[in-house]
Motif scaffolding. Structure first.
Motif, PDB file in Angstrom:
ATOM      1  N   PRO A  52      95.280  67.426 -45.152  1.00 35.70           N
ATOM      2  CA  PRO A  52      95.858  67.029 -43.873  1.00 35.70           C
ATOM      3  C   PRO A  52      96.815  65.852 -44.062  1.00 35.70           C
ATOM      4  O   PRO A  52      96.741  65.147 -45.063  1.00 35.70           O
ATOM      5  N   GLY A 197      91.814  61.730 -42.309  1.00 30.96           N
ATOM      6  CA  GLY A 197      91.574  63.035 -41.692  1.00 30.96           C
ATOM      7  C   GLY A 197      90.464  63.737 -42.422  1.00 30.96           C
ATOM      8  O   GLY A 197      89.599  63.114 -43.038  1.00 30.96           O
ATOM      9  N   VAL A 226      91.791  68.579 -40.573  1.00 24.65           N
ATOM     10  CA  VAL A 226      91.985  67.735 -39.386  1.00 24.65           C
ATOM     11  C   VAL A 226      92.888  66.596 -39.792  1.00 24.65           C
ATOM     12  O   VAL A 226      92.597  65.900 -40.764  1.00 24.65           O
ATOM     13  N   ILE A 227      93.991  66.403 -39.060  1.00 27.16           N
ATOM     14  CA  ILE A 227      94.905  65.337 -39.478  1.00 27.16           C
ATOM     15  C   ILE A 227      94.279  63.980 -39.185  1.00 27.16           C
ATOM     16  O   ILE A 227      93.386  63.847 -38.357  1.00 27.16           O
ATOM     17  N   GLY A 228      94.768  62.991 -39.901  1.00 31.45           N
ATOM     18  CA  GLY A 228      94.211  61.649 -39.785  1.00 31.45           C
ATOM     19  C   GLY A 228      94.469  61.045 -38.412  1.00 31.45           C
ATOM     20  O   GLY A 228      95.363  61.462 -37.685  1.00 31.45           O
ATOM     21  N   LYS A 229      93.641  60.079 -38.093  1.00 29.91           N
ATOM     22  CA  LYS A 229      93.806  59.419 -36.792  1.00 29.91           C
ATOM     23  C   LYS A 229      94.926  58.395 -36.877  1.00 29.91           C
ATOM     24  O   LYS A 229      95.054  57.664 -37.856  1.00 29.91           O
TER      25      LYS A 229
END
Lengths: 609, 474
Positions: A52, A197, A226-229
């Motif tokens: 991600p 992520g 899931v991409i990083g916050k």
């Protein structure tokens, strides 16, 4: 011949027995023993990782500072390699024939059947060119990755950098595998879990030659990445930029905090470097060069050094003296261009004398505080001077000195405030007294603080008695609050009344009347309070120090400026801080002459070889 | 009055049914073993399953042909077939095409033939003919020698290729001999010799010696039933062995363990003989004699292999024995095989869903390791079913063999059952890791024209005889 016919049963029996044994064995390996099922899955599945993109970082006003760029690792599977036109290959990728041969050999050495990276992080331009001709080079394919991109060349130390994970980390945390990226320093490291992520996986079926045959169970077991916050940092990018520009020619640091929240507005460590240097393929090479640089650009001077605090320390002694009741606001001490007691003589600069406490602060009189310190240590309320000293030390500690502030900087250091035991060891028990350690009175001697500590002190004074742990993150995507330790007030041992004296003194130091060591810091229309410092540095030029906050009431910014070998505090640290305060509070700076002065200020650094 | 003789009514349809079931399931498994999503028609003659289908059809034609042939054809020409087989075996060892280090195949303009499989049929016919001939007495030594020669000749020729697997299958004939009255002990010893022959090349001399001692003691137990004497014998061996070893250690002699053991056995045997000298118990002599012979044989096999064989011959034998490894090694083969079968679980992964066989993890998966496809795709249920079918087939053949009124048919029937049994036992045992890797086909399952036809002919000659059993007396 029928006399042997009973033997049919023996023969039949042997047959049945053998088959029976086989059936038992089959039952064992098929039904009871689960290990074969696992081996089968290992044999025939291949997990392809989906990486991600890392979370983005914004400044406090929403300006994007750190984002991602697509990059491609060029992979080679030697098993699928066929003869190809090497000159065309070299042309597109910009490498030599020897590198190609070498790279192929390395890949084969790794594994004949499995893929391995042939070139790391080919730029997307190169990749676009290569992709058109990729069909001519069987065995080569691209693994998409993301690399960090820095929109402004600022805050390199604050953000930190991202690099490939090493084996010790892999052992500790099973999430990481060889070739994964991980934050190595700064914010990238502190907030690694939020920024990274979650890797996804696509499962493929492979045959015995590791060739992909299709997806496993139609993707039922695949997990999406899931991409990083994203993170909104506390940094004011404009302020940071400005600070780095001002400090460009010197070595030192600026730490600016918003006192009412503990948010770090700017963290400048000079010399700094372009954070884009530590991205991608050239990272190792550039890192090596930076490490060799004798100016130590990789060293975060804001949180890692152990500097002597210098005169700002007098503020603490003032308050302790008041609290211990050994001095009052009105207490006056004379200064004869210095302080003499026994064999000790401490120099001081010219100023009106005698002075009371606020004026002692305004003019930063060494003699005044030598006296105060002696009274503190020789306080008859304690049985021994060493006890008084330990009490003194405990007061200091409540301001956050002598220990880590527990901020979200990963390599913050604790500095050092000596204990009585330390002096016992050096001088022997009862072998020392107040005069022996008199240099502590004015912030010299065996004291070590970081600029972060000093900025925190400024914030504490601005708040009149408490501080918030300095932190660099305002908001993490998906979370309602930041960590609670950042929103808790840390009270010192002093209530707000003690601070009034100190604030008054600091106000006069900047604004007068009648001068003050920091009057160069005056900003038209704003009441700035500050305290200069000049730390002696054996043999070479003194360090230039200044802590300040503004405006005096409802302060919005508290900062420390520490410049190695900068001379008197007033020479360099003061104008820098003043410009920064003006920039932050007024958004523009109208004193171009001061900016020029700072830009042209020359410091001769002598590098230790 | 002539009774109308309808061969088809007399044919044992139960056996035919089992045969057809096995062949059909076998074909489906070959399809699965070779399967790939890209293959289109099942009749594709370039693929193995296409070819196997052709061979199955040819086999059916052969069956029909056999049914129309008179049984006297087989009895009359038995020795002729045998002679032809020997010639072919000799020829293939010289002119055959070398595959995997052995010359077992004739290749004539794209057509492949493996004479070894057909030689098994011919040998059984010859044995049946000889043992059913007039005036044969089982107890006579001459009978034994001639039967031995009949078996030995093709074995020697097969060894020239070499093909250890098929040699082992010839041991199956001992079942036939046993049924015909040969003393069980003899057969047992013969079987033992073959076993030693193979073991001598695979495990150490000392291990073989220990194995033989155990066998000797057990046979004494069976013959004698006097446990005390056995125990004394065992203890004596141990005692002398240890004495020699301690002397070895303290006097710093360099006596090999093997010789120490040998000497202790020798002394104990001598002691046993002397002790029994006056008791007129013959078996102790026999056991001692045979034990000595076996030890000498094991040693000589080793000697011949090490000193008299060329390196490339040793290499080939080693490969076949699984001692030496090709690319990946036989351990890899068996391991993959066990993984494939073991991962099948109880119900299997489903037809054409076997990951190991689908992606060619198991080597030779359409020939020697065809059982893996069964195990992986049909699980325990499928494996059990296939073994049960074979079990039914074999017991049915024995049942029918007993019903024969002519000795020839009975002996031949037992021959069929034995050969089939050995093939199934060795092949399946190898795939599940109970036996070393010995390459022989699984009857009716393994891909291959020669083996399918040979087994079909083997079986249906017997069924032909069985169909005529009411009319045959000899």
């Amino acid at each position: 011949m029928n006399q042997y016919s009973t033997r049919q049963f023996i023969i039949g029996g042997i047959i049945v027995l053998v088959f029976f044994i086989y059936i038992i064995r089959l039952f064992y390996i098929q039904v009871i023993d689960k290990s074969y099922r696992n081996s089968a899955e290992n044999n025939s599945q291949r997990n392809v990782v989906q990486y991600p993109s890392r979370g983005l970082i914004y400044d406090r006003k929403g300006r994007l500072l750190v984002c991602n760029e697509a990059a491609y690792d060029l992979m080679l599977n030697p098993q699928e390699l066929r003869a190809f036109d090497t000159s065309e290959f070299c042309n597109i990728l910009g490498i030599s024939k020897e590198q190609v041969i070498d790279g192929i050999q390395k890949a084969k050495f790794f594994s004949h059947y499995k893929s391995s990276p042939f070139i790391y992080q080919v730029s997307d331009l190169t990749y676009a060119l290569f992709q058109e001709s990729m069909y001519k080079f069987p065995g080569f394919y691209a693994q998409p990755r993301t690399l960090r991109k820095y929109t402004g060349k600022i805050a390199a130390h604050l953000f930190g950098y991202v690099g490939e994970v090493d084996s010790s980390v892999i052992k500790k945390d099973g999430y990481y595998q060889i070739g994964d990226y991980i934050g190595m320093s700064g914010m990238e490291k502190s907030y690694e879990k939020e920024l990274r992520g979650k890797k996804g996986v696509t499962k493929y079926l492979v045959d015995v030659h590791n060739r992909v045959k299709g997806s496993f169970q139609n993707g039922m077991f695949d997990t999406a990445s899931v991409i990083g916050k994203n993170i909104v940092s506390t940094i004011d990018a404009g302020l940071q930029e400005y600070g780095e520009k001002l400090m460009a020619n010197c070595r030192g640091s600026i730490v600016a905090i918003e006192p009412s929240t503990g948010e770090v507005l700017a963290l400048v460590s000079s010399p700094t470097y372009d954070p884009q240097l530590l991205v991608g393929r050239l990272r190792s090479k550039n890192y090596g060069e930076l490490k060799q640089d004798s100016r130590l650009p990789l060293f975060n001077r804001a949180i890692m050094p152990k500097y002597p605090p210098g005169s700002p320390f007098k503020l603490l002694n003032a308050m302790i003296g008041l609290k211990e009741g050994v001095v009052t606001r009105e207490s006056q001490f004379s200064c004869y261009l210095g302080y003499t007691a026994g064999p000790i003589h401490v120099k001081c600069h010219p100023h009106p004398t005698p002075l009371d406490m606020p004026h002692g602060i305004q003019y930063s009189c060494n003699a005044y505080f030598d006296n105060v310190f002696r009274r503190i240590i020789e306080n008859p309320a304690y049985n021994k001077q060493s006890e008084a000293f330990d009490a003194w030390r405990n007061y200091i500690l409540t301001f956050g000195f002598g220990k880590k502030l527990n901020s979200d900087f990963t390599n913050e250091l604790s500095g050092n405030i000596p204990t009585s035991k330390y002096y016992d060891k050096i001088y022997g028990k009862n072998g020392w007294k107040s005069l022996t350690i008199i240099s502590l009175a004015i912030g010299q001697g065996e004291l070590g603080v970081t600029p972060l500590h000093l900025a925190n002190l400024a914030a504490t004074i601005a708040n009149r008695g408490f501080y918030f742990i300095p932190h660099t993150v305002r908001k993490i995507e998906g979370l309602d609050t930041i960590e609670s330790r950042f929103t808790n007030k840390h009270f010192t041992a002093f209530d707000s009344t003690y601070f009034n004296v100190v604030v008054h003194g600091m106000e006069m130091a900047v604004n007068g009347p009648n001068g003050g060591t920091a009057n160069g810091a005056e900003v038209p229309g704003i009441i700035v309070c500050g305290k200069t410092g000049t730390a002696q540095n054996a043999g070479v030029e003194d360090h230039s120090i200044f802590i300040a906050f503004a405006p005096k009431d409802n302060p919005k910014i508290a900062l420390s400026v520490y410049v190695e070998n900068g001379g008197f505090g007033a020479n360099f640290a003061v104008p820098v801080a003043s410009l920064l305060i003006e920039k932050y509070l007024k958004d523009t700076v109208n004193r171009a002459w001061l900016e020029d002065y700072v830009k042209n200020y020359k410091i001769n650094y002598v590098d230790k070889k | 009055m002539k009774r109308t003789f309808n061969i088809w009514a007399e044919l044992d349809w139960i056996t035919v049914l089992i045969y057809l079931a096995l062949v059909t399931i076998g074909w489906f498994n070959i399809y699965a073993a070779v399967y790939s999503e890209h293959h289109s028609s099942i009749f594709d003659l370039d693929m193995r399953y296409g070819k196997q289908m052709v061979w199955i059809i040819a086999a059916i034609i052969m069956i029909v042909a056999i049914m129309f042939i008179d049984t006297r054809f087989f009895t009359f020409f038995a020795y002729v077939f045998y002679a032809i087989a020997l010639i072919l075996l000799f020829a293939v060892a010289i002119f055959g095409r070398e595959v995997n280090g052995a010359r077992s195949w004739f290749e004539i303009s794209g057509f492949h033939l493996q004479p070894t499989e057909f030689a098994k049929v011919a040998t059984i016919l010859a044995v049946a003919k000889y043992l059913s001939s007039y005036g044969i007495k089982i107890e006579k030594l001459k009978t034994l020698i001639i039967v031995g020669l009949i078996i030995f000749a093709p074995v020697v020729l097969i060894m020239l290729q070499p093909d250890i697997g098929s040699v082992l299958v010839y041991c199956a004939i001992s079942f036939v001999l046993y049924r015909e009255g040969f003393p069980g002990g003899f057969l047992f010893f013969g079987f033992l010799i073959i076993l030693i022959f193979v073991l001598a090349l695979v495990i150490s001399q000392e291990a073989i010696l220990i194995f033989l001692i155990i066998v000797a003691l057990l046979s004494l137990l069976v013959l004698n039933r006097r446990i005390i004497e056995i125990v004394i014998g065992a203890l004596s061996i141990l005692l002398i062995y240890n004495t020699i070893l301690t002397a070895n250690h303290f006097l710093h002699l360099r006596i090999a363990h093997y010789y120490a053991l040998l000497v202790s056995v020798g002394i104990t045997s001598a002691g046993a003989i002397i002790f029994n000298l006056f008791k007129r118990i013959t078996f102790i002599y026999w056991v001692t004699l045979l034990l000595s012979f076996a030890i000498a044989f094991a040693y000589s096999v080793d000697y011949v292999f090490d000193h008299l064989l060329e390196p490339h011959q040793q290499h080939r034998i080693n490969i076949l024995l699984g001692k030496e490894t090709d690319l990946k090694g036989t351990e890899y083969n068996v391991n993959q095989s066990k993984i494939a079968i073991g991962s099948g679980g109880f119900m299997g992964k489903g037809y054409l869903q076997g990951t190991q066989t689908k992606f060619n993890f198991v080597p030779e998966q359409s020939t020697d390791f065809i059982f893996c496809t069964v195990g992986e795709e049909w699980g325990f249920v499928g494996s059990f079913a296939v073994l049960a079918l074979f079990g039914l087939l074999l017991t049915r053949i024995i049942f029918l063999a007993e019903k024969q009124r002519s000795a020839f048919s009975r002996i031949y029937g037992y021959g069929v059952a034995s050969i089939l049994f050995f093939h199934v036992a060795i092949n399946v045992g190898m795939t599940i890791g109970l036996l070393p890797v010995i390459g022989i086909p699984l009857p009716f399952f393994s891909y291959g024209g020669s083996s399918l036809w040979a087994f079909t002919i083997l079986l249906f000659i017997f069924l032909r005889f069985d169909a005529s059993k009411m009319t045959l007396l000899r």
